[in-house]
Design a protein around this motif. Structure first.
Motif, PDB file in Angstrom:
ATOM      1  N   HIS A  27       1.118   8.623  -5.891  1.00  8.88           N
ATOM      2  CA  HIS A  27       0.866   9.981  -5.381  1.00  8.88           C
ATOM      3  C   HIS A  27       2.149  10.774  -5.179  1.00  8.88           C
ATOM      4  O   HIS A  27       2.148  11.996  -5.271  1.00  8.88           O
ATOM      5  CB  HIS A  27       0.138   9.935  -4.034  1.00  8.88           C
ATOM      6  N   ASN A  36       1.434   4.077  -2.933  1.00  7.10           N
ATOM      7  CA  ASN A  36       1.218   5.507  -2.680  1.00  7.10           C
ATOM      8  C   ASN A  36       2.424   6.333  -3.106  1.00  7.10           C
ATOM      9  O   ASN A  36       2.274   7.394  -3.713  1.00  7.10           O
ATOM     10  CB  ASN A  36       0.941   5.749  -1.195  1.00  7.10           C
ATOM     11  N   GLY A  92      -5.467   2.690   1.779  1.00  8.41           N
ATOM     12  CA  GLY A  92      -4.043   2.396   1.847  1.00  8.41           C
ATOM     13  C   GLY A  92      -3.398   2.877   3.137  1.00  8.41           C
ATOM     14  O   GLY A  92      -2.799   2.087   3.876  1.00  8.41           O
ATOM     15  N   GLU A 139       0.834  -1.215   0.000  1.00 10.34           N
ATOM     16  CA  GLU A 139       0.000   0.000   0.000  1.00 10.34           C
ATOM     17  C   GLU A 139       0.866   1.262   0.000  1.00 10.34           C
ATOM     18  O   GLU A 139       0.618   2.189  -0.771  1.00 10.34           O
ATOM     19  CB  GLU A 139      -0.919   0.019   1.224  1.00 10.34           C
TER      20      GLU A 139
HETATM   21 MG   LIG Z   1      -3.138   4.139  -1.612  1.00 11.53          MG
END
Ligand SMILES: [Mg+2]
Ligand SMILES: Nc1ncnc2c1ncn2[C@@H]1O[C@H](COP(=O)(O)OP(=O)(O)OP(=O)(O)O)[C@@H](O)[C@H]1O
Lengths: 126, 131
Positions: free
Chosen positions: B52, B48, B101, B44
């Motif tokens: 992101h 990310n 997440g 997770e």
């Molecule tokens: Mg995530």
């Protein structure tokens, strides 16, 4: 990596063999849906016995494959989730959106689909 | 204790980083369920960092004081998390995800620390101890 999609009776069986990347999962989803249309399969079994983890991406993909396959007329069952994986998924917080039919192993998944498809047929022919 | 800094820049890094973490956790003596928790949390947070955070790096090592455990540190120099409080609560996603997440990784581990500042990036430290 080419993942075989087998056809048995009226349904398809896909075994997720190794740890797939996000792209490979997306491609496999397309392949499965194409194959359902091509073969008019009425059921789909996704075997995840070999998967050591199911994270949020994989869970979302499984869920979307199941939903789409069902819309295309193929009942979907996910089989073989390892106990540690199931436990971890619940702790991750997935219980809210988890709406997939599951069975302990391949054999039970096949039986479940056979029963479901048989009762559908009964209704049609009655 | 062993320490390795690994890149987390793309999808295949996510796979190699989590299998590295799983091996280290297994060698440290964690059972199957904890290995699964640790590997899932890594997956997770690695995703990310890629999706992101514009890519980053991770350090995975075993740690020992009075107890033994595993420590994983994710670093990226991405945009940072705008609304940290909301992101940690779960169900919040800026990309139409499930938003599980961060909150999920926190639940799966024993310790979870996050620092994030706009324009500077995000650092997440997670630990799990052998029981
Ligand atoms: Mg995530
Ligand atoms: N490393 C990061 N850098 C910048 N923003 C981040 C980072 N990690 C998380 N975020 C922000 O926090 C939000 C919540 O993250 P979280 O992982 O919980 O959900 P998600 O990634 O959106 O969806 P998923 O459930 O698939 O993980 C993200 O949508 C993103 O806006």
């Amino acid at each position: 990596m080419e993942i075989p999609i087998l056809k048995i009776e009226d349904f398809l069986i896909v075994s997720f063999q190794t740890e797939l990347s996000d792209d490979e999962i997306d491609k496999l989803r397309e392949d499965i849906l194409d194959k359902i249309k091509e073969t008019n399969a009425r059921g789909l079994i996704i075997d995840i016995t070999a998967l050591k983890i199911v994270d949020s991406f994989m869970a979302r993909s499984l869920s979307s494959i199941a939903t789409t396959a069902t819309l295309l007329g193929a009942k979907t069952v996910v089989v073989g989730m390892q106990p540690a994986v199931a436990l971890t998924l619940v702790e991750l917080g997935l219980r809210i959106k988890w709406n997939i039919q599951t069975a302990l192993n391949l054999e039970r998944g096949i039986n479940l689909l056979r029963e479901a498809l048989k009762s559908e047929k009964d209704v049609v022919y009655e | 204790m062993s320490e390795d800094k690994l890149p987390v820049k793309n999808e295949s890094d996510i796979i190699s980083v989590r299998s590295f973490g799983r091996n280290l956790a297994a060698n440290a003596g964690f059972g199957i369920v904890d290995q699964c928790r640790i590997t899932t949390a890594i997956s997770e947070l690695a995703r990310n960092a890629v999706v992101h955070g514009g890519g980053g790096s991770v350090t995975i090592k075993t740690i020992q004081n009075d107890k033994k455990g595993i420590e994983i540190i994710f670093r990226d120099e991405g945009p940072g998390i705008v609304n940290l409080e909301l992101a940690l609560k779960g169900g919040y996603s800026t990309v139409g995800g499930l938003g599980i997440g961060l909150s999920g990784a926190k639940r799966l581990m024993d310790e979870f620390q996050i620092t994030s500042s706009a324009g500077k990036g995000t650092t997440v430290i997670i630990r799990k101890w052998l029981k």
